[in-house]
Design a protein around this motif. Sequence first.
Motif, PDB file in Angstrom:
ATOM      1  N   SER A 136       0.926  -1.166  -0.001  1.00 57.19           N
ATOM      2  CA  SER A 136       0.038  -0.136   0.097  1.00 57.19           C
ATOM      3  C   SER A 136       0.823   1.089   0.044  1.00 57.19           C
ATOM      4  CB  SER A 136      -0.932  -0.186   1.138  1.00 57.19           C
ATOM      5  OG  SER A 136      -0.229  -0.062   2.475  1.00 57.19           O
ATOM      6  N   THR A 147      -6.510   3.298   3.976  1.00 57.97           N
ATOM      7  CA  THR A 147      -7.479   3.542   2.914  1.00 57.97           C
ATOM      8  C   THR A 147      -8.896   2.766   2.994  1.00 57.97           C
ATOM      9  OG1 THR A 147      -5.613   3.545   1.384  1.00 57.97           O
ATOM     10  CG2 THR A 147      -7.693   3.319   0.239  1.00 57.97           C
ATOM     11  N   LEU A 176     -11.251   9.774  -0.760  1.00 56.94           N
ATOM     12  CA  LEU A 176     -11.649   8.395  -0.594  1.00 56.94           C
ATOM     13  C   LEU A 176     -12.953   8.224  -1.262  1.00 56.94           C
ATOM     14  CD1 LEU A 176     -10.157   7.190   2.796  1.00 56.94           C
ATOM     15  CD2 LEU A 176      -9.354   6.946   0.629  1.00 56.94           C
TER      16      LEU A 176
END
Length: 787
Positions: free
Chosen positions: A438, A705, A730
């Motif tokens: 990530s 996330t 997001l």
Amino acid sequence: MGRGRRGSQRGSFKNRGSRNSSSRGRGNFKNKRKFNKNEDRKKDAESDNKRQKFQPEKESEPLVEESSSSSESEEEVKPYTQLLSMFKSGNRAQQVLTSDEEESEDVDSEDKSVETDSRSDGDSASELGNQEMDKEMSEDVDSGDENDEEERDLLGVQEADEVEEDDEELDAEEDEDEMEEVPSGDEEEMGSSTDPYHLHYEREMSESLLETLTSPKPYETQELNWKALGRMVIYLPAKIDKKTEKPKPVLLGETTEKYVIPGTVPILKAGIPLVDYGVKSQLCANLDKRPLSDGSTQTVEELLSPLQHELFSLANEYRDIYYPEMNHLNIDEIRTVYCLHSLNHVMKSRDKVLLHNAKLKKYKENGQSTDDVEFRDQGLVRPRVLIIAPLRNSAVKIVEKLASLLLPVKGQIINKDRFYKEFGEEKDEEDKKENKKSYKPEDYEAVFTGNTDDSFRIGISVAKRTLKLYAGFYKADILIASPLGARTLLADDFDFLCSIEILVIDQTDILYMQNWDHILHIFQHLHLQPREQHDTDLGRVRLWALNDYSPHYRQNLIFSSVALPEAAALFSRRGTNFAGKVRVENVVLPSATTVCRVLVQLPQAFHRFPTPTAAQSSDDRFHFFTKKILPQYRDLLMSNTLIYIPSYYDYVRLRNHLHKEEYNFGQACEYTPDGKLAQVRNRFFLGKKRLLLYTERLHFYRRLTMKGIHHIVFYQLPIFPNFYPELCNLLQDAFQNPKYRGDGSQTCTVLYSSYDAQRLAAIVGSQRAAEMLTSDRPVHLFVSGGS
């Protein structure tokens, strides 16, 4: 102590010094030993005579002498009575910086002078020099072993069982070099009139200034603008009536020469060498890393960046500084400034003590009485600088910065391997780097790369060419500790904080995310009356330290990446420096706002709720949210809503309310186990959990996330303004549940009050924040993105 061991080692030096003979190049030492045998016997006889002269003096010293001197001081100066009465009568107090190694070095220097007179030709002089050097190195090894045994297990800082002999010899050699280069008294008097160190610490405080600093409003404010720092608020002691006051009488009938001068408006000097600021030439030379350059002749603009120049100009005058604009790009520059300032302060303090020790020694050699001689150059304990850092990787960078500024090419860091073993990057972290998939932001990588343990403390002793790590806290000059590491120690002992002269709080924003109560606890234990003497000679302690004026002499340097009201309150309420204080307060321009970084097309509604006081704002926020905002999200169309909560106390309160009202929600905080956290995130993405409570500390430490967010509610504005665009972005289609992609129905709701002015200004800008706080409309709408 060193004198008593010399006689027993002279005859058997060959066996004791043979351990490192191969590495030191002493293979033919035996032949050198036979060269001047008669002369060696003559020097042995002279040293035995010296030892016989010194031994009766030690035996005949009466233990009552200290108590008699203390009684005289009690009669003349009242502030001495409490300190003197609490210490039990015992052995004669030693000087803070005078250890067994330094005492043995003094004797060695006497022997060196005798040898110099007896040298006749060049050949014999060179071999005698090698012979005496080997003797002194062997004796310093033995004295170093005894010192290490005494410093072992002091205040939770455990020394290694065996310290390398080469490191000990190098440490002793550095102390010898320092003793040889003791500054003269003339140099000290020349620099005392302009040196900020002497102007700040070598003078007493007048009663009128003391009354001003202890009054409810001790400071007057002014504004000043510099090029790199920008807008600064200058706090100067309130003007006092200039009355002619007689100096306070002190011990032995002396009078203070001058009073301290209250702080004035700072003036930025340009075009002068850094040495003219009062910085040691050794530090200037090490600061200039260019080859074949002389740092002593370089101007301050050539050695420092504009930000470093302005910060150092303020710190060098011993003003308190609050700088809330630190980031991962300029943090190295800021560390260079406060490490340079701390080392310069420690080296000046050490040189002054060594100079006075040399004067006292000269008086004794000449047979003069030292009863009428008084040198005030120390605090109640030795540690002078305290640096509070959040993580071990920060401590590594600070130590490396100190070493690069202090040590020349041949400098030595003692216990370096042990330090990197305990504070260096762990193997698990290296494996995580290889397996990392990530993406994390740059500021996150800068903070959490390396050892992220938040419980540590270490003492550092500074010599001319040596930096000794893991020194006992009462043998150290600089202390580096985390709030948790210091808090666990304060329960048993807090005397090491009673003479802190420079306090540095690095990365205050990270400390706030850990536990701010630890910082407040440390400030509560600063400059308390010590419970033990710790080998302090009270005759060398400065009068303002004995009179409990140390808080007015302490310098506070606070650096943060965000403007925190808690840090600002700590800066204004816990600091009463007579030199003044400087707080940087820059306007947030529209181009620097974080709301401009929201890339997704998103309507953002800012709701202002009324509240009379800051203490009541938490209750008013809760009632406003539960009555006007939360009922809207019972609708089926308002599913997949993330509620962002900065405070853990608000998180617990809101969680209990949702349980009581039987909402379908999930919870994710910093204490949620990884397995449960993954389960909650999956259910929220699939729509099985309509609401998700999400704390700021979890996002700070993990930077997750979160997928599936269709609506987002900021229960309070984030502490870190960059978190706002991170979470809003997001809501783009790439992270949405397939059933919500492309519908364009995402929303963002923000709650704020008049006490969130700093957080609001960092997100929307200072000018726009002022309009939103003073407007008659309680709701303001922003729309970002779009084509």
